[in-house]
Design an enzyme around this catalytic site. Structure first.
Site, mmCIF file in Angstrom:
data_model
loop_
_atom_site.group_PDB
_atom_site.id
_atom_site.type_symbol
_atom_site.label_atom_id
_atom_site.label_comp_id
_atom_site.label_asym_id
_atom_site.label_seq_id
_atom_site.Cartn_x
_atom_site.Cartn_y
_atom_site.Cartn_z
ATOM 1 N N LYS A 77 110.273 59.819 15.152
ATOM 2 C CA LYS A 77 110.873 59.444 16.306
ATOM 3 C C LYS A 77 112.408 58.810 16.013
ATOM 4 O O LYS A 77 112.615 57.950 15.089
ATOM 5 C CB LYS A 77 110.275 58.238 16.936
ATOM 6 C CG LYS A 77 110.606 57.719 18.132
ATOM 7 C CD LYS A 77 110.321 56.644 18.848
ATOM 8 C CE LYS A 77 111.357 55.542 18.145
ATOM 9 N NZ LYS A 77 112.722 55.708 18.974
ATOM 10 N N GLU A 106 112.075 50.357 5.035
ATOM 11 C CA GLU A 106 113.444 50.132 4.556
ATOM 12 C C GLU A 106 114.060 49.480 5.713
ATOM 13 O O GLU A 106 114.311 49.857 6.743
ATOM 14 C CB GLU A 106 113.942 51.456 4.408
ATOM 15 C CG GLU A 106 113.330 52.529 3.442
ATOM 16 C CD GLU A 106 113.729 51.842 1.734
ATOM 17 O OE1 GLU A 106 114.636 51.192 1.622
ATOM 18 O OE2 GLU A 106 113.028 52.475 0.816
ATOM 19 N N CYS A 166 123.043 49.859 5.439
ATOM 20 C CA CYS A 166 122.112 49.001 4.748
ATOM 21 C C CYS A 166 122.779 48.466 3.763
ATOM 22 O O CYS A 166 122.434 47.263 3.380
ATOM 23 C CB CYS A 166 120.867 49.321 4.811
ATOM 24 S SG CYS A 166 120.512 50.937 3.587
ATOM 25 N N GLU A 172 122.660 39.654 8.846
ATOM 26 C CA GLU A 172 123.072 41.139 8.680
ATOM 27 C C GLU A 172 123.969 41.469 9.943
ATOM 28 O O GLU A 172 123.334 41.473 11.127
ATOM 29 C CB GLU A 172 122.127 41.995 8.601
ATOM 30 C CG GLU A 172 122.623 43.610 8.354
ATOM 31 C CD GLU A 172 121.651 44.349 8.385
ATOM 32 O OE1 GLU A 172 120.580 44.464 9.074
ATOM 33 O OE2 GLU A 172 121.415 45.423 7.216
HETATM 34 P P1 NAD Z 1 115.765 49.010 14.930
HETATM 35 O O1 NAD Z 1 114.759 48.345 14.054
HETATM 36 O O2 NAD Z 1 116.260 48.270 16.212
HETATM 37 O O3 NAD Z 1 115.330 50.610 15.385
HETATM 38 C C1 NAD Z 1 115.013 51.344 14.299
HETATM 39 C C2 NAD Z 1 114.010 52.644 15.070
HETATM 40 O O4 NAD Z 1 112.888 51.564 15.371
HETATM 41 C C3 NAD Z 1 114.729 53.331 16.191
HETATM 42 O O5 NAD Z 1 113.966 54.442 16.334
HETATM 43 C C4 NAD Z 1 113.682 52.278 17.489
HETATM 44 O O6 NAD Z 1 113.747 53.000 18.471
HETATM 45 C C5 NAD Z 1 112.606 52.045 16.857
HETATM 46 N N1 NAD Z 1 111.742 50.860 17.220
HETATM 47 C C6 NAD Z 1 112.327 50.040 17.971
HETATM 48 N N2 NAD Z 1 111.458 48.971 18.162
HETATM 49 C C7 NAD Z 1 110.177 49.537 17.947
HETATM 50 C C8 NAD Z 1 108.867 48.926 17.955
HETATM 51 N N3 NAD Z 1 108.415 48.051 18.520
HETATM 52 N N4 NAD Z 1 107.981 50.025 17.424
HETATM 53 C C9 NAD Z 1 108.381 51.368 16.607
HETATM 54 N N5 NAD Z 1 109.536 51.548 16.652
HETATM 55 C C10 NAD Z 1 110.512 50.641 17.125
HETATM 56 O O7 NAD Z 1 117.078 49.269 14.023
HETATM 57 P P2 NAD Z 1 118.514 49.636 14.178
HETATM 58 O O8 NAD Z 1 119.203 48.871 15.041
HETATM 59 O O9 NAD Z 1 118.289 51.051 14.786
HETATM 60 O O10 NAD Z 1 119.009 50.144 12.795
HETATM 61 C C11 NAD Z 1 119.684 49.138 11.855
HETATM 62 C C12 NAD Z 1 118.835 48.533 11.083
HETATM 63 O O11 NAD Z 1 118.403 49.587 10.172
HETATM 64 C C13 NAD Z 1 119.652 47.684 10.239
HETATM 65 O O12 NAD Z 1 118.892 46.378 9.834
HETATM 66 C C14 NAD Z 1 119.702 48.377 8.914
HETATM 67 O O13 NAD Z 1 120.101 47.668 7.702
HETATM 68 C C15 NAD Z 1 118.561 48.920 8.688
HETATM 69 N N6 NAD Z 1 118.724 50.189 7.781
HETATM 70 C C16 NAD Z 1 118.066 50.252 6.625
HETATM 71 C C17 NAD Z 1 118.365 51.248 5.610
HETATM 72 C C18 NAD Z 1 117.351 51.090 4.199
HETATM 73 O O14 NAD Z 1 117.227 52.155 3.857
HETATM 74 N N7 NAD Z 1 117.070 50.317 3.877
HETATM 75 C C19 NAD Z 1 118.995 52.487 5.933
HETATM 76 C C20 NAD Z 1 119.409 52.186 7.220
HETATM 77 C C21 NAD Z 1 119.660 51.336 7.987
#
Ligand code: NAD
Length: 494
Positions: A178, A253, A287, A388
């Site tokens: 997804k 992650e 991240c 963040e």
């Molecule tokens: P997010 O958590 O809002 O969304 C991530 C994914 O989760 C999306 O596909 C979203 O549609 C899905 N999602 C949202 N709510 C959900 C739910 N209730 N159940 C299942 N799936 C759901 O995060 P974002 O804003 O898209 O991404 C940014 C974040 O990702 C930042 O915190 C960043 O640091 C982190 N990140 C971490 C890494 C790592 O490797 N540690 C790498 C890249 C980004």
């Protein structure tokens, strides 16, 4: 002249391109203009159900019957084809999330290494013999955990998909991917590459959709055995709660607020190069960003001034122009969030040294551009040091001693990555050993490879991606205990 919208009106389920049962068509916005550039079919929960059924069928069927060599061969073929599509995928990712092409091209050019690496590990997943009583034969086997729901964010969608799909397929699992709401195009094009590489039907399924509906449905689904998630730690917490219902396997992650520490004995020009890059790479949406720059007091003012100068020199512009060093924020929400944190930093009493404003005018065509921003005189209790931002905002914090640096570095809920600049080997080791983070870089920054484990301490994650460690998340261990003869005594004999 208006550009024609790119159309992706099908989902990839069970090896077929199918119409959605209950989804909707959604515009994908180009963040450099704020105007739609593609239209994508989102799947509904009935589509997720179909994808999960297809993934289970493939899991029990062709994928499990193949030899590990055949599976590895398909992964290798996929890796090679993927590499041939680097230029197309890089352009699409830059359109989708605004990262400059000078970053996406080399980044995506390296993704095939992840697939090749895991193809190479596919025939090295073995168990062990456990010596016990001579009349018993005991061994372990490592078996695929099952159907994996892979949920990825928008900032590096193809890279983070590779981190999940590579080890999952090598372990013999099947996947329902997804992508994030705003970056579905690249996931669908990747599915076409997988199809062309001969991935058996149902091994990889791609269903774009909303996180709160489709993502949540995938997480709660009883026939999904594991969720591999990258995103915000608050989403991970919601996933963990929901997954309790089926006691799914989980790996996360999440975000970071990485301390990037410069001691006064550092190679300052190199440290400044790294500090600037770590603050503004990926438009500040990584991240691993070095978003808290911790600077030794004797060199604090010098570093702040130099970072401010360098921030002003970063060339912000259209992502597909070769000379652009920083693109727009990936969405209107990200732009709003970054500007909100600039206001918070000011209100908290931090000193704005550079940037802080949205960039407008003809040159920026209504896109979500913001200036590279530096705050000095930040203390670690401020929200701009604790939370963040996920935008190009660097908080520069002074420290007095090594102990002080370690305490500030560890003084957030996050623990993803850290950087240390010092030419004193003893000091570098001492500090690295005390940092609560999954990755510590010394005299370098954001050096990532397929064979180096990556993941977070504290709220930054659960489990590790990359390296052989990543396979653990996609395998269960089965112990088989076999009697080599003799009878089983009657426990109830009188
Ligand atoms: P997010 O958590 O809002 O969304 C991530 C994914 O989760 C999306 O596909 C979203 O549609 C899905 N999602 C949202 N709510 C959900 C739910 N209730 N159940 C299942 N799936 C759901 O995060 P974002 O804003 O898209 O991404 C940014 C974040 O990702 C930042 O915190 C960043 O640091 C982190 N990140 C971490 C890494 C790592 O490797 N540690 C790498 C890249 C980004």
């Amino acid at each position: 002249m208006n550009e024609q919208l790119r159309l992706h009106d099908k989902l990839f389920i069970g090896g077929e391109w199918v119409a959605s049962l209950d989804g909707e068509m959604v515009d994908s916005i180009d963040p450099s203009t704020g105007v739609p550039w593609a239209k994508v079919q989102f799947g509904g929960t009935a589509d997720v159900d179909r994808a999960v059924a297809a993934a289970n069928e493939a899991l029990r069927g062709p994928w499990s019957r193949m030899s590990v060599y055949e599976r590895a061969g398909i992964l290798r073929r996929f890796a090679s084809l993927y590499e041939q599509h680097t230029s197309e995928l890089a352009t699409l990712e830059s359109r989708d999330n605004g990262r400059p092409i000078r970053e996406t091209r080399p980044d995506i050019g390296a993704h095939s290494q992840w697939y090749h690496y895991y193809a190479g590990l596919a025939d090295k997943i073995d168990g062990r013999m456990i010596p016990v009583d001579p009349s018993m034969h005991v061994y372990t086997t490592r078996v695929p955990v099952g159907v994996v729901g892979a949920i990825v964010p928008w900032n590096a969608p193809l890279l983070l998909s590779a981190w999940k799909i590579g080890p999952a397929l090598a372990a013999g699992c099947t996947v329902v991917l997804k992508p994030a709401e705003t970056t579905s195009v690249t996931a669908l094009v990747m599915a076409k590459i997988a199809e062309a590489a001969g991935l058996p039907k149902g091994v990889l399924n791609v269903v774009p959709g909303h996180g709160k509906t489709n993502g949540a449905h995938l997480v709660a689904h009883p026939d999904v055995h594991k969720i591999s998630f990258t995103g915000d730690h608050r989403t991970a917490q919601a996933i963990m709660k929901s997954a309790a219902g089926t006691l799914k396997r989980l790996s996360f992650e999440n975000g970071g607020k990485s301390p990037h520490i410069i001691f006064d004995d550092a190679d300052i020009p190199s440290a400044m190069n790294a500090a600037t890059h770590a603050a503004f790479m990926a438009c500040g949406q990584s991240c691993a960003l070095g978003s808290r720059l911790l600077v030794h007091e004797p060199i604090y003012r010098q570093v702040v001034e130099e970072l401010g100068r360098r921030a002003g020199r970063v060339k912000v512009g259209m992502p597909l122009e070769e000379g652009t060093q920083m693109g727009p924020q990936a969405s209107a929400q990200q732009l709003e969030k970054t500007l909100r944190y600039v206001a918070i930093g000011r209100d908290e009493g931090a000193k704005l040294v550079a940037g802080g404003k949205r960039l407008g005018g003809d040159e920026f065509r209504g896109g979500y551009f913001v200036e590279p921003t530096v705050f000095s005189d930040v203390n670690n209790d401020m929200r701009i040091a604790q939370e963040e931002i996920f935008g190009p905002v660097c908080s520069v914090i002074p420290f007095k001693t090594e102990e002080d640096a370690v305490a500030i570095a560890n003084g957030t809920q996050y623990g993803l990555t850290a950087g240390i600049w010092s030419q004193n080997v003893g000091r570098a080791h001492r500090v690295a050993n005390q940092i609560q983070a999954g990755t510590v870089w010394v005299n370098t920054y954001r050096y990532l490879r397929w064979n180096i484990p990556y993941g977070g301490f504290k709220v930054s994650g659960l489990g590790r991606e990359n390296g052989p460690e990543a396979l653990d998340a996609y395998l269960e261990t089965r112990s088989t205990i076999m009697s080599l003869g003799g009878s089983y005594a009657d426990a109830y004999a009188s």
